[in-house]
Scaffold this motif. Structure first.
Motif, PDB file in Angstrom:
ATOM      1  N   ASP A 160      10.478  70.208  39.490  1.00 57.65           N
ATOM      2  CA  ASP A 160      10.130  68.880  38.988  1.00 57.65           C
ATOM      3  C   ASP A 160      11.419  68.137  38.628  1.00 57.65           C
ATOM      4  N   ALA A 161      11.567  66.911  39.146  1.00 56.14           N
ATOM      5  CA  ALA A 161      12.778  66.116  38.877  1.00 56.14           C
ATOM      6  C   ALA A 161      12.850  65.638  37.426  1.00 56.14           C
ATOM      7  N   ILE A 162      11.733  65.692  36.704  1.00 54.96           N
ATOM      8  CA  ILE A 162      11.697  65.269  35.303  1.00 54.96           C
ATOM      9  C   ILE A 162      12.225  66.412  34.439  1.00 54.96           C
ATOM     10  N   LYS A 163      13.338  66.164  33.751  1.00 57.09           N
ATOM     11  CA  LYS A 163      14.049  67.230  33.059  1.00 57.09           C
ATOM     12  C   LYS A 163      13.871  67.169  31.539  1.00 57.09           C
ATOM     13  N   THR A 164      14.464  68.172  30.882  1.00 55.46           N
ATOM     14  CA  THR A 164      14.453  68.259  29.425  1.00 55.46           C
ATOM     15  C   THR A 164      14.898  66.931  28.814  1.00 55.46           C
ATOM     16  N   GLY A 165      14.239  66.565  27.713  1.00 53.56           N
ATOM     17  CA  GLY A 165      14.548  65.296  27.053  1.00 53.56           C
ATOM     18  C   GLY A 165      13.610  64.180  27.433  1.00 53.56           C
ATOM     19  N   THR A 187      18.978  65.652  36.205  1.00 52.02           N
ATOM     20  CA  THR A 187      20.011  66.454  35.551  1.00 52.02           C
ATOM     21  C   THR A 187      19.701  66.628  34.066  1.00 52.02           C
ATOM     22  N   ALA A 188      19.575  67.883  33.639  1.00 50.28           N
ATOM     23  CA  ALA A 188      19.315  68.171  32.232  1.00 50.28           C
ATOM     24  C   ALA A 188      20.622  68.252  31.460  1.00 50.28           C
ATOM     25  N   ALA A 189      20.507  68.122  30.144  1.00 45.51           N
ATOM     26  CA  ALA A 189      21.687  68.158  29.273  1.00 45.51           C
ATOM     27  C   ALA A 189      22.088  69.587  28.912  1.00 45.51           C
ATOM     28  N   HIS A 190      21.466  70.576  29.537  1.00 45.06           N
ATOM     29  CA  HIS A 190      21.783  71.976  29.261  1.00 45.06           C
ATOM     30  C   HIS A 190      21.609  72.783  30.538  1.00 45.06           C
ATOM     31  N   GLU A 194      20.350  78.869  28.693  1.00 42.92           N
ATOM     32  CA  GLU A 194      21.254  78.439  27.631  1.00 42.92           C
ATOM     33  C   GLU A 194      20.430  77.824  26.509  1.00 42.92           C
ATOM     34  N   PHE A 195      20.610  78.312  25.288  1.00 45.89           N
ATOM     35  CA  PHE A 195      19.853  77.760  24.180  1.00 45.89           C
ATOM     36  C   PHE A 195      20.269  76.321  23.897  1.00 45.89           C
ATOM     37  N   PHE A 196      19.294  75.497  23.588  1.00 49.56           N
ATOM     38  CA  PHE A 196      19.517  74.100  23.226  1.00 49.56           C
ATOM     39  C   PHE A 196      18.505  73.733  22.147  1.00 49.56           C
ATOM     40  N   THR A 197      18.737  72.610  21.509  1.00 52.10           N
ATOM     41  CA  THR A 197      17.815  72.102  20.492  1.00 52.10           C
ATOM     42  C   THR A 197      17.158  70.829  21.019  1.00 52.10           C
ATOM     43  N   GLN A 198      15.847  70.778  20.935  1.00 47.83           N
ATOM     44  CA  GLN A 198      15.122  69.548  21.285  1.00 47.83           C
ATOM     45  C   GLN A 198      14.288  69.114  20.086  1.00 47.83           C
ATOM     46  N   GLU A 199      14.447  67.851  19.717  1.00 45.36           N
ATOM     47  CA  GLU A 199      13.755  67.296  18.561  1.00 45.36           C
ATOM     48  C   GLU A 199      12.845  66.149  18.991  1.00 45.36           C
ATOM     49  N   VAL A 200      11.713  66.067  18.331  1.00 44.45           N
ATOM     50  CA  VAL A 200      10.774  64.955  18.520  1.00 44.45           C
ATOM     51  C   VAL A 200      10.547  64.305  17.169  1.00 44.45           C
ATOM     52  N   ILE A 201      10.706  63.004  17.100  1.00 39.42           N
ATOM     53  CA  ILE A 201      10.357  62.248  15.897  1.00 39.42           C
ATOM     54  C   ILE A 201       9.211  61.322  16.276  1.00 39.42           C
ATOM     55  N   ALA A 202       8.053  61.565  15.698  1.00 40.80           N
ATOM     56  CA  ALA A 202       6.855  60.779  16.009  1.00 40.80           C
ATOM     57  C   ALA A 202       6.385  60.093  14.736  1.00 40.80           C
ATOM     58  N   LEU A 210      15.387  63.872  21.082  1.00 42.68           N
ATOM     59  CA  LEU A 210      16.816  64.149  21.080  1.00 42.68           C
ATOM     60  C   LEU A 210      17.072  65.544  21.629  1.00 42.68           C
ATOM     61  N   VAL A 211      18.110  65.682  22.430  1.00 44.91           N
ATOM     62  CA  VAL A 211      18.521  66.979  22.958  1.00 44.91           C
ATOM     63  C   VAL A 211      19.945  67.250  22.496  1.00 44.91           C
ATOM     64  N   ASN A 212      20.117  68.339  21.771  1.00 42.69           N
ATOM     65  CA  ASN A 212      21.425  68.684  21.202  1.00 42.69           C
ATOM     66  C   ASN A 212      22.027  67.509  20.432  1.00 42.69           C
TER      67      ASN A 212
END
Length: 254
Positions: A160-165, A187-190, A194-202, A210-212
């Motif tokens: 899938d072309a839709i990446k993290t974030g 293109t993903a940011a990680h 590889e561990f990364f942090t993804q945050e959602v503010i709703a 947010l990613v990293n």
């Protein structure tokens, strides 16, 4: 009660002072709990989590819970439907606790928290294997298949072309009309594994991802597609392996 004379009072006061001097000082640094974060995963088992039965249309009804010596659920397995030729479907482990982390795989399934929320800050620390596909769901309905709810995509190198974030532009909703505004493409940011942090503010119809620490989506959903629901983690397809070492949220008061 025996009255205290001045000598006894003096002795007691001296003893109390000495005891306080030996007591440990209060902690000066704030913990995660002090900052308002509520852990959704305890690092040991699936307390507070559940899975639909069946997890998706590929499985028979009758999810199997794997328990440890303390009777706590540490895995979810399900049996695939029989083949068209009558071949019995095999049992597949979908989610398990491994090395203190949540690890998912197998055909499509989602695990949900008991918690339902409206407005919040929702954070995971995760990794996804090469060619794998997963998702961080929020305001989701508890049901099998691909449930109604918002999804923050987790995908480093999957087809899938839709990446993290990305806020996934589910074609079953009007989110598809905002595809360009809410997706990170190609293109993903990680990297994979590889561990990364993804945050959602709703907050209301305002969704940020947010990613990293870098904001990838800042979107106001004109349709208020989902307003309340569960947090969930996705296993998208066979071959995908997704690992979560932290899952937590912070409620936002209205």
């Amino acid at each position: 009660m025996v009255p205290l004379n001045r000598t006894r009072v003096a002795i007691l006061a001296t003893a109390l002072t000495a005891t306080l001097a030996l007591s440990p000082a209060p902690r000066a640094t704030a913990t995660a709990d002090d900052e308002g974060w509520v852990p959704l995963f305890n690092g040991k088992d699936f307390t507070g989590w559940k899975i639909p039965d069946p997890p998706s249309g590929q499985f028979k009804k009758g999810v199997k819970e794997v328990k440890n010596a303390d009777g706590k659920v540490v895995g979810f397995a399900a049996q695939l439907k029989d083949g068209k030729d009558g071949t019995p479907g095999k049992e597949v482990t979908l989610w398990q606790i491994k090395d203190g982390m949540i690890v998912g795989g197998g055909p499509a399934s989602h695990i949900f928290t008991d918690v339902e929320a409206e407005d919040f800050h929702y954070r995971v620390e995760a990794k996804i294997n090469d060619k794998g596909n997963s998702g961080q769901y929020f305001r989701a309905r508890f049901e099998g298949g691909f449930p109604p709810g918002y999804e923050a995509q987790i995908n480093a190198t999957g087809a899938d072309a839709i990446k993290t974030g990305s806020l996934y532009p589910d074609g079953r909703t009007k989110l598809g009309a905002s595809r360009k505004e809410i997706t990170v493409m190609n293109t993903a940011a990680h990297k994979p594994d590889e561990f990364f942090t993804q945050e959602v503010i709703a907050q209301g119809n305002h969704i940020q991802i947010l990613v990293n620490g870098k904001k990838t989506v800042d979107f106001k959903d004109p349709n208020n597609t989902y307003t309340k629901g569960h947090f969930a983690l996705q296993g998208h397809d066979p071959g995908s392996v997704m690992t979560f070492r932290k899952v937590e949220y912070k409620p936002i008061k209205k």
